[in-house]
Design an enzyme around this catalytic site. Structure first.
Site, short mmCIF file in Angstrom:
data_model
loop_
_atom_site.label_atom_id
_atom_site.label_comp_id
_atom_site.label_asym_id
_atom_site.label_seq_id
_atom_site.Cartn_x
_atom_site.Cartn_y
_atom_site.Cartn_z
N ASP A 444 0.85 -1.19 0.00
CA ASP A 444 0.00 0.00 0.00
C ASP A 444 0.89 1.25 0.00
OD1 ASP A 444 -2.33 1.45 0.02
OD2 ASP A 444 -2.87 1.00 2.09
N GLU A 447 2.81 4.61 -4.33
CA GLU A 447 2.86 5.38 -5.58
C GLU A 447 4.22 6.08 -5.81
OE1 GLU A 447 -0.86 4.02 -4.81
OE2 GLU A 447 0.23 5.37 -3.47
N ASP A 523 -8.99 2.82 -2.91
CA ASP A 523 -10.06 3.37 -2.08
C ASP A 523 -11.28 3.77 -2.91
OD1 ASP A 523 -8.17 3.01 -0.17
OD2 ASP A 523 -7.71 5.13 0.10
#
Length: 790
Positions: A444, A447, A523
């Site tokens: 997670d 990025e 999300d």
């Protein structure tokens, strides 16, 4: 960012980390701005350049080099028919997308003169024509144009440095665009501009939001004349602008579809693969790597929540599944199980005996999956921080200082996964996770994310990266950061547990990420638009070569209505990754929280997923061997059917099943587009004939699922063993099916079992297996369905 965005950003940080975290995000934003102001080169004046006129050509293996007045073009056709071209000396390597070395050139492909002073490369599966001024046209073997790339344009700084570039292309008026990674609006890409910069939106997203966590310069273009995939192999920030064509536009003339790719830097190089969709994906994954094969348990049902809080809460949830006879295969622990949000740690107060808990769950057939974030708390005495500092693992800025950002643990530093030594160090850290009893890993915030009160929520673009020894900055490394993190974990796990296939999935990634695992929606917003976006993401990613993905059932935020939750649950039960998950501030996601009726229907969906598990295992093996996604658009087998090309609310699960989820509230009947052939309603046995469209009941308890006539599906029998479900072929025709039996979660790849069916004496269906000496009896229990519709 306007004032409201600034206030919202600070409030978010404060809400999850207190006032101190809010102050950190403001400081991080200013720090990033100063770093870029000092470390990024100023472009200044630029000069534009185009190739100019052709001067000469030099044949070479698989093609050759065409020289123009102001540029040079290299073209190669590989042995499997993929086309590569690169401008200004760009070759296929180095590339983060490719798996190993570039494939061998096709010795039969020949560079020869073309009409009007141009050149062409003629190969068995494709012809590539180069015009006198540098336009490139890709044609089918029959000479039908599939795409025409106009002469490119570069903008070079007068003072020197890398050039930004632009490439415009034209396709057929009837062509439809797909791909570009994970797109919430889709899977078909309508007219508009799509950015190529992996981005955490910082909030729950819906169909109108983008870019999202996974962007890829990969397009699949489908037209009457044929299908082709195009990949612009540069990881820099850029945009792709799509314009769909029109037939008969204006005064009766067609207007071609168009695409414009603009990149801020990197090489101008491109791969093109032509053919049927199945062939295109097979060649694409042969270039970029076979999809990782998940263990069988990862194809079951997963339950997660940000906010389980303790071992007791995990046991309570698991007991709830067991007491209600609901299958459960994995439980995921989010950042709240860490000690102070520090990666590779455990909160000993709330999870004092985590290995004991993991053993208890495993005895019940349930695995634990751990979240892993890349950011490391910048704290001397933190073993991960100290270990990384000792090997100089963390990203530095242009002046040599370690770059600090802000994430859940506060001030944090970031490993440079583009350095092989750092990958090896990070991969070894998973030993701690394995010792805690975790069987899978969930990447997670990669990025990567750095919370900031304003501006981009990532590292400064001037941050320096190793880039495998070539050196460069975050402008080039950003989009491949998560890909390299996944590689570090995958290779580390292979070393730590060599007898087992690793299981990991990642929120972010880039072309080739399927080599190491899958992904999930991130999300996604709770709501009917979020449900629709969930399907778009899975379909689009599959067409980019990432077959294993799925959404957060119920959406990440908010509290879904019982109907919305159930429809999401039903859809996800037919997707590769079947996971319920939500935010710490969202409503519960356990099926029994939505009332007795929803619970009963959810139990039915879970039972069907368990029954189809052998089919999912087979699809996983086929994806690994051929690149074909589990979840396929309806046009997969017939891309020339324009009605199917425009369908975005139904899909094929493998070759055998068609799934038509309910994506709107109150729907109890829905229209289902059918590919050609006979299809059976799996609930009623009623037969329908395609192509065309039919209206089928979709009561609250199920969504329409149809089986292709002649399909032979591996399913779980009543005794738990593998059985065959054979759907009757049309009279006078035969049926077929592939089965890959489960052989454990090691590296063994069992042989594919091939089955066929036919009518015998016009009365019954016989199923046989193709043996080494011809046909033999199937050797497995067989249930024949659809006889009444035969």
């Amino acid at each position: 960012m306007d004032g409201r965005d600034l206030v919202r950003s600070v409030k978010t940080a404060v809400g999850f980390g207190g006032a101190a975290q809010g102050v950190r995000t403001v400081r991080a934003a200013w720090r990033r701005g100063r770093s870029d102001a000092a470390g990024l080169p100023r472009r200044g004046a630029e000069r534009a350049r185009v190739p100019g006129s052709v001067l000469e050509a030099e044949p070479g293996p698989g093609g050759g080099v065409v020289r123009f007045a102001r540029a040079e073009l290299r073209i190669t056709v590989t042995v499997d028919g993929a086309v590569f071209w690169g401008w200004d000396g760009a070759g296929p390597e180095p590339s983060y997308a490719l798996a190993g070395h570039a494939p061998e050139p096709d010795p039969r492909a020949v560079l020869e003169p073309d009409k009007d002073g141009g050149w062409r490369v003629v190969a068995q599966r494709v012809t590539v024509a180069v015009s006198q001024h540098g336009a490139i046209e890709v044609r089918t073997p029959g000479g039908v144009p599939l795409r025409r790339d106009l002469p490119p344009r570069w903008w070079e700084p007068v003072s020197g440095g890398g050039a930004r570039w632009m490439q415009r292309s034209e396709v057929a008026p009837d062509a439809r665009f797909f791909g570009l990674g994970g797109r919430a609006a889709g899977p078909r890409l309508r007219g508009g501009t799509y950015r190529l910069w992996n981005t955490d939106p910082g909030r729950a997203f819906g169909p109108g939001d983008g870019p999202l966590y996974i962007t890829m310069p990969v397009q699949l273009v489908v037209a009457d004349a044929g299908t082709h995939l195009v990949f612009h192999d540069t990881s820099w920030d850029g945009t792709v602008t799509v314009r769909e064509g029109e037939e008969g536009a204006g005064s009766g003339h067609d207007r071609p579809g168009a695409c414009e790719v603009r990149m801020d830097g990197g090489p101008l190089r491109c791969w093109v693969v032509v053919g049927a969709p199945a062939r295109v994906l097979r060649v694409w994954t042969s270039l970029t790597g076979a999809p990782a094969l998940p263990p069988a348990w990862a194809l079951g049902h997963h339950h997660a929540r940000w906010g389980f809080g303790s071992e007791q809460e995990v046991r309570r949830i698991v007991a709830g599944y067991q007491e209600r006879d609901l299958p459960l295969d994995a439980v995921h622990l989010d950042i709240d199980h860490y000690d102070g949000h520090r990666v590779f740690t455990v909160d000993r107060d709330r999870f004092p005996k985590l290995p004991v808990l993991a053993d208890e769950l495993r005895r019940d057939g349930i695995r634990l999956v751990s979240i892993v974030d890349p950011a490391v708390k910048a704290e001397p005495g933190n073993p991960v921080h100290d270990g990384g500092s000792a090997v100089d693992a963390f990203v530095r800025d242009a002046s040599g200082r370690v770059v600090e950002g802000v994430v859940w643990p506060g001030e944090a530093v970031y490993p440079d996964f583009t350095q092989p030594g750092v990958r090896a160090w990070w991969g070894g850290l998973y030993r701690e996770r394995l010792e805690q009893g975790f069987a899978g890993f969930w990447h997670d915030m990669n990025e990567p994310v750095s919370f900031t009160a304003f501006g981009e929520k990532t590292l400064p673009r001037s941050s320096r990266h190793a880039l495998e020894g070539r050196g460069g900055d975050h402008r080039e490394a950003h989009n491949v950061y998560a890909l390299c993190m996944a590689r570090a974990a995958y290779e580390g796990l292979c070393d730590l547990v060599p007898e087992q296939r690793p299981f990991l999935f990642s929120r972010s990634g880039w072309a080739g990420m399927q080599r190491y695992g899958g992904t999930w929606s991130g999300d996604v917003a709770t709501g009917w638009p979020g449900l629709r976006a969930s399907l778009s993401l899975v379909l689009g990613l599959g067409l980019c070569g990432v077959p294993y993905s799925g959404p957060d059932v119920g959406g990440f935020d908010g509290s879904p209505s019982p109907e919305l939750y159930l429809r999401w649950f039903q859809l996800a039960s037919y997707l590769p990754l079947f996971r319920t998950h939500s935010s710490v501030r969202a409503g519960r996601r356990e099926p029994w929280e939505f009332g007795a009726e929803v619970l009963g229907h959810a139990r039915t969906a879970l039972a069907e997923r368990r029954r189809l598990l052998p089919y999912f295992i087979t699809l996983a093996h086929l994806a690994h061997r051929t690149g074909a996604p589990y979840v396929r658009p309806l046009w997969w087998g017939d891309p020339g059917d324009r009605a199917l090309r425009d369908c975005e609310d139904a899909f094929l699960l493998g070759d055998g099943l068609l799934v038509a989820p309910v994506l709107e509230p109150g729907v109890r009947r829905r229209s289902v587009p059918l590919p050609r052939g006979r299809w059976y309603d799996t609930a009623t046995g009623e037969a329908y004939q395609g192509p065309g469209s039919v209206v089928i009941d979709a009561p609250l308890g199920r969504i329409p699922v149809l089986a292709r006539a002649g399909a032979i599906l591996p399913v779980r029998g009543a005794d738990g063993g593998l059985s065959l479900e054979a759907w009757a072929p049309v009279r006078g025709r035969t049926g077929s099916g592939l089965v890959v039996p489960h052989a454990g979660d090691g590296w063994e790849e069992p042989e594919i079992e091939r089955y066929g069916s036919r009518w015998k004496s016009g009365r019954r269906v016989v199923v046989r297996r193709d043996g080494k000496d011809g046909r033999s009896e199937p050797g497995r229990p067989v249930l024949v369905r659809g006889l009444d519709g035969g």
